[in-house]
Design an enzyme around this catalytic site. Sequence first.
Site, PDB file in Angstrom:
ATOM      1  N   CYS A 103       0.839  -1.208   0.000  1.00  0.00           N
ATOM      2  CA  CYS A 103       0.000   0.000   0.000  1.00  0.00           C
ATOM      3  C   CYS A 103       0.872   1.254   0.000  1.00  0.00           C
ATOM      4  O   CYS A 103       1.678   1.474   0.918  1.00  0.00           O
ATOM      5  CB  CYS A 103      -0.916  -0.026   1.217  1.00  0.00           C
ATOM      6  SG  CYS A 103      -1.684   1.554   1.614  1.00  0.00           S
ATOM      7  N   CYS A 106       0.562   3.421   3.061  1.00  0.00           N
ATOM      8  CA  CYS A 106       1.232   2.807   4.209  1.00  0.00           C
ATOM      9  C   CYS A 106       2.733   3.084   4.154  1.00  0.00           C
ATOM     10  O   CYS A 106       3.363   3.379   5.173  1.00  0.00           O
ATOM     11  CB  CYS A 106       0.992   1.300   4.237  1.00  0.00           C
ATOM     12  SG  CYS A 106      -0.756   0.834   4.341  1.00  0.00           S
TER      13      CYS A 106
END
Length: 668
Positions: A103, A106
């Site tokens: 991600c 992230c």
Amino acid sequence: MKLSYGGRRAQTDGKLFSLGGKMARRCGRATSRLSGEEVRTQPRKAAASAVWLGFLCLLLPPASEAGLYSESDQVLLLTSENVELLLMNSTAATVVEFYASWCGHCVNFSPVYRSLARDIKEWKPAVELAAIDCATDQNRKVCTNYGITGYPTIKFFHAYSKAGSQGQAFKAFPRDVRGLRHKIIDKLETHEEPWPPACPPLEPTSQAEIDSFFETNNVEHLALIFEDGKSYIGREVTLDLLQFENVAVRRVLNTEEGLVTKLGVTEFPSCYLYAPAGNFTRLQVHFEARTFYSYALQRLPGVVRSGKPPPVTTHVSTNNTEEPWRPFNRSRVYMADLESALHYSLRGEVAAHTVIKGEALSSLKKYISVLAKYQKHFHYFPGRPVAINLLRSVNSWLQNQTGDEISYEALREMLDNSAQTPDTALPEGERWVGCQGSQPHLRRYPCGVWTLFHVLTVQAKNAEGKDPLEVLSAMRSYVRSFFGCRPCAEHFENMARESLREVTTLSSAVLWLWSRHNRVNNRLAGALSEDPNFPKIQWPSPEMCSACHTVKGNGEHSWNNEQVLAFLLSYFSSSSILTDYLEDETVILEKQRDKQRQRQALQAQKHVERKARETLGSMTDPLRSQPTVQEEEEEEEEEEEEEEEGRRMKPWQMKRRKVGMEQWLQMR
């Protein structure tokens, strides 16, 4: 560790807080239900739980190497195997980031989460930070069970969470350390019974409670932080001092007119020290902000980290170390430390490799090349002439080695200047000064290595080197190939892999090493390896460089990198290095000549002994005039053993041994 609150007293290994009335065991609204006996026994149980939790974290397998965090990030790495154990029925409140390593958001958030972990390190064991990679096959079901549908998701798990608890999500959480820190405090204050035993009281205090504080608390210092109702500073500093004894912190709102009037407080925030006799003084700091309060309070007389011994006196240090204590100036660098680091590096760590080849050989060549470099009137290693001559000699020899390996024995011959090149020597032995420790196992070589490479980055900057990564690359290679503490080497490699690409100028190289050194200090603060006489702080301290520290508009601490760079260039400059306690160069050279004479005498002795054995063998077996291959190998082994023995022998011992052999031959 270590805190429990109930009735009117709470203790953390000797750290007591008054908790009567509103100061009961709560952070806001939770009321204590513990009896006096429970209050006395609970701290020990909390400490045991914390130790056991840490032990389990070491035993359980780490998260996938493909994740965004490593063990050096001070983040608990959760997996399908340990998540229930660490989150359920824990004595600490736990903040967990559920993320997916693929991600992008992230990845972008991970530096903030790492910074948060470093920022609230002192809040353990009241608050733990954890993370789990939901992208791995083994963790996917775990994340589903906790209701995770998007990344990153942050959840707060209260202490003593029961099985099946899914935690409380941080909705629309901030992407900065300060905002996350405030979120955590907000969640802590919603905690109901049972309260985390290690969490100190966070609610405001009153004059009545303060007036009776020292009747029930055995601490040397009570710090009162005056602030308005929206400020978090008082609660942050209270948690920052969680792991320290002999100091208590209480928050006082500006609406508490009795205390405000009694102390004459006119500025909010401000911090006052309240004494048992009723005296009070204002805490002097550079800025009225959290970081400066915490730093100053942690260094008050008598304040020590829980479970750590107090600083020892110079007299005690003299008795605990192998050598007499050498008084020194803590604000200066000593050449004795640099030479000692070089000695142990080249004659200790590198010597552990009998044969040096491949990547290790390349690392050694880079390391020596940087040490020996001279450019624009600057020696990268600003040592004494004899040491510089030796480094140049070794570097020239190394660069001329065309094979893919060398023996350490050959390198040792160069380090010992066996060719007896004039005015060339690397001082032997360790003579720590600025890197002394209060115990023989503290500081010393690790301190010396850091100091050595700080000096090299500064010298490269002063010499206007062409490659900003030259010194850092050599350091990285050396640490990876030779540094004896392998976990330390892995941590350094992680830092280099993560951010070394950011270094694009010689100035940024100096600052990169400084910031990573501070990161290591943060990680090791409170560890067994920390010297109580030299606590691992964020360096330089405000006392050493006040201009290096500043605050942002929101009150957060910030480094003034321009001032830090100026400080580093001055502190590690060759012109600032002190030469106290150094052994005289003439003595060093004479010792080297003695060592060479002993070696030559040993070789002559080996020759005499070998001839004696040959003579004796021919007399007992006339047909056997030539030794077998096995006998030659045995002789070579004996010669190596004898050579090693000879290096340890004194000159008079060598003479006695030689005379004895000659007498034996005459008797034959």
